[in-house]
Design a protein around this motif. Sequence first.
Motif, mmCIF file in Angstrom:
data_model
loop_
_atom_site.group_PDB
_atom_site.id
_atom_site.type_symbol
_atom_site.label_atom_id
_atom_site.label_comp_id
_atom_site.label_asym_id
_atom_site.label_seq_id
_atom_site.Cartn_x
_atom_site.Cartn_y
_atom_site.Cartn_z
ATOM 1 N N ASN A 27 0.878 -1.361 -0.101
ATOM 2 C CA ASN A 27 -0.016 0.140 0.028
ATOM 3 C C ASN A 27 0.776 1.333 -0.126
ATOM 4 N N ASP A 67 -6.812 -8.585 1.710
ATOM 5 C CA ASP A 67 -6.600 -7.645 3.232
ATOM 6 C C ASP A 67 -7.500 -8.402 4.164
ATOM 7 N N ILE A 73 -5.932 -7.430 -3.001
ATOM 8 C CA ILE A 73 -4.455 -6.400 -2.936
ATOM 9 C C ILE A 73 -3.792 -6.685 -4.454
ATOM 10 N N SER A 90 -4.836 -2.051 -2.883
ATOM 11 C CA SER A 90 -6.306 -2.361 -3.195
ATOM 12 C C SER A 90 -6.448 -1.375 -4.425
#
Length: 98
Positions: A27, A67, A73, A90
Amino acid sequence: FNTFLDMKKPTNEQWKLIMDSIKAKENQAVEIPNEFGEYMCDYFINVLPPIVWGRTYVLCSEPYSHDENGRGIYIGFFLKKKQWYGTIASKINFLEMI
């Protein structure tokens, strides 16, 4: 942009180092060597139909993982301000990055 044959392809060792650095910072946008960015983006556009793509970005359609809520993801690459980045994020986070 170059044709696929004109792009600089990373060696297997370089590919592994890039992917390991991306995996280590889920992320987050991770700078990748610009000489390989276009090749890697094009590669992932052609692996599977992407869920998000454009001339300078791609988000693969097959989840890399999920997740804690079961949301996908994905692996993605994008060019921003003349620098290539890779990420595992994401769809929502990816769209905020590009």
